[in-house]
Design an enzyme around this catalytic site. Structure first.
Site, mmCIF file in Angstrom:
data_model
loop_
_atom_site.group_PDB
_atom_site.id
_atom_site.type_symbol
_atom_site.label_atom_id
_atom_site.label_comp_id
_atom_site.label_asym_id
_atom_site.label_seq_id
_atom_site.Cartn_x
_atom_site.Cartn_y
_atom_site.Cartn_z
ATOM 1 N N ILE A 138 -17.515 5.681 -4.094
ATOM 2 C CA ILE A 138 -17.437 4.443 -3.325
ATOM 3 C C ILE A 138 -16.518 3.417 -3.963
ATOM 4 C CG2 ILE A 138 -19.444 3.332 -4.394
ATOM 5 C CD1 ILE A 138 -18.488 3.273 -0.643
ATOM 6 N N ASN A 195 0.381 5.784 -0.338
ATOM 7 C CA ASN A 195 -0.534 6.911 -0.440
ATOM 8 C C ASN A 195 0.240 8.183 -0.149
ATOM 9 O OD1 ASN A 195 -2.264 8.915 1.352
ATOM 10 N ND2 ASN A 195 -3.689 7.909 -0.022
ATOM 11 N N HIS A 202 0.847 -1.189 0.000
ATOM 12 C CA HIS A 202 0.000 0.000 0.000
ATOM 13 C C HIS A 202 0.879 1.234 0.000
ATOM 14 C CE1 HIS A 202 -1.534 3.411 2.424
ATOM 15 N NE2 HIS A 202 -2.509 3.331 1.541
ATOM 16 N N GLY A 243 -19.398 11.106 1.484
ATOM 17 C CA GLY A 243 -20.092 10.699 0.269
ATOM 18 C C GLY A 243 -19.179 10.604 -0.930
#
Length: 388
Positions: free
Chosen positions: A349, A192, A190, A346
């Site tokens: 997704i 980021n 991973h 929100g």
């Protein structure tokens, strides 16, 4: 694993972007359709029917047929930190995707390009069911928006627990990737890296703009090959040492602490580096540091994949990998700041959940035999080690 639309080191980089219009046009009322609004009195996040929303509407992304040269707004300077960070993450996305496809030898990434009405957008790339990769996702995102107070606290973590600002305008940009190989002897990776700016909270005019960098790269194997783990950590240390000799020990411990699964009392994997809310150094220096870290992903990881991707393995070894994938899922859905931030705002997704593997496994009360290779991995996750 995020911070930004992916504020942690482990999730996908996605965020909301409210409509730029002061008088948005709302769709017809439907009892199943909800948007989020901020109560200006209590500064709390509410779910209310669209017909009653007056602020902080969460817009859905719009698919785009082609990649734009930039996702920044038209009035942005090409020499700004925002512009140079976007250029860096898009180049890193191309470099990592090319290396992943080359290692697979046949499969290619599916690409989705999207934008938001309030500005910004992103490129999501996912490779699934290849010869080497079960699932590999590499996403970039550039987002403008207004952050509800609850999302601000999710982004800032404990540092914001005692502060209750109103809606906070923000800019967020980052790259986020999780790479799940098929072979249980090949580790998951991973990484980021992100840049975040906030303007003054809407209830605190005159407050100064804040900015910070965050990110990290970490390794999650199912089986320990010490030479692989030492190689990976050596590359992280080399990248850190170019800027500050205190970075690697500091960010290595931060990584061990961050990827802690509290309900299991173990770490998700064997660590790497992790940092967040970093703004106590020169901004240009931190931009160069984030660039160096992103450029170190391929040399730190791909040589390990090339050595392990074709090793023979048993059904039992594959089952152990799937159990460790279960731990990966638990951390991301329960603790990861980036995932919780995206879900609260929100965000897109599919991008938020791209970090999850295609398959995982849970067994009741599973305990590896003491002294076994599986036990050695678990012991290293419970008791972090110094690898270099």
């Amino acid at each position: 694993m995020p911070p930004p639309a992916t504020l942690s080191a482990s999730s996908s980089f996605t965020l909301l972007s409210p409509s730029p219009s002061p008088k948005p046009k709302f769709p017809p009322f439907s009892p199943k359709r909800h948007s989020f609004a901020i109560n200006p009195r209590h500064h709390s996040l509410h779910s209310v029917p669209s017909s009653t929303v007056r602020c902080a509407v969460i817009e859905k992304e719009t698919p785009e047929a082609q990649r734009p040269d930039t996702f920044l707004r038209a009035n942005s300077s090409s020499s700004s930190v925002r512009a140079r960070f976007e250029k860096m993450i898009r180049e890193a996305q191309d470099t990592v995707c090319a290396a992943i496809e080359a290692a697979d030898g046949g499969a290619t990434f599916k690409e989705d390009v999207w934008s938001r009405p309030g500005g910004g957008g992103g490129i999501s790339r996912v490779l699934q069911d290849g010869a080497v990769w079960e699932k590999a996702g590499v996403n970039v995102s550039v987002v403008y928006g207004v952050m509800p107070p609850e999302a601000y606290r999710a982004a800032k973590g404990a540092a914001a627990a005692d502060h209750k600002p109103g809606p906070v305008p923000f800019f967020a940009s980052g790259i986020s990737s999780v790479l799940h190989p098929k072979n249980p002897f090949a580790p998951t990776l991973h990484f980021n890296y992100r840049y975040f700016e906030t303007d003054a909270p809407q209830d605190a005019p005159g407050a100064p703009r804040q900015w910070w960098f965050g990110g990290g790269t970490d390794l999650t194997p199912a089986y320990i090959f010490e030479e692989d783990v030492k190689h990976f950590h050596s590359v992280q240390k080399s990248a850190c040492d170019k800027f500050d000799p205190t970075f690697y020990p500091r960010f290595k411990k931060w990584c061990d602490d961050y990827f802690y699964i509290k309900h299991r009392d173990e770490r998700r994997g064997l660590g790497g580096i992790f940092f967040d809310d970093l703004n106590d150094y020169d901004q240009e220096m931190l931009l160069s540091f984030a660039t160096e870290c992103a450029n170190s992903v391929v040399p730190a990881y791909v040589p390990i994949i090339e050595k392990r991707k074709d090793l023979p393995f048993t059904d039992q070894q594959k089952a152990w990998q799937q159990l460790r994938r279960g731990r990966y899922v638990e951390f991301n859905l329960v603790y990861d700041r980036g995932t919780t931030f995206g879900l609260k705002t929100g965000g897109r997704i599919e991008s938020i959940l791209v970090s999850l593997p295609l398959t995982a496994r849970w067994e009741y009360d599973h305990k590896p035999e003491e002294g076994s290779e599986e036990w050695k991995l678990l012991d290293a996750c419970i008791n972090p080690k110094e690898w270099v």
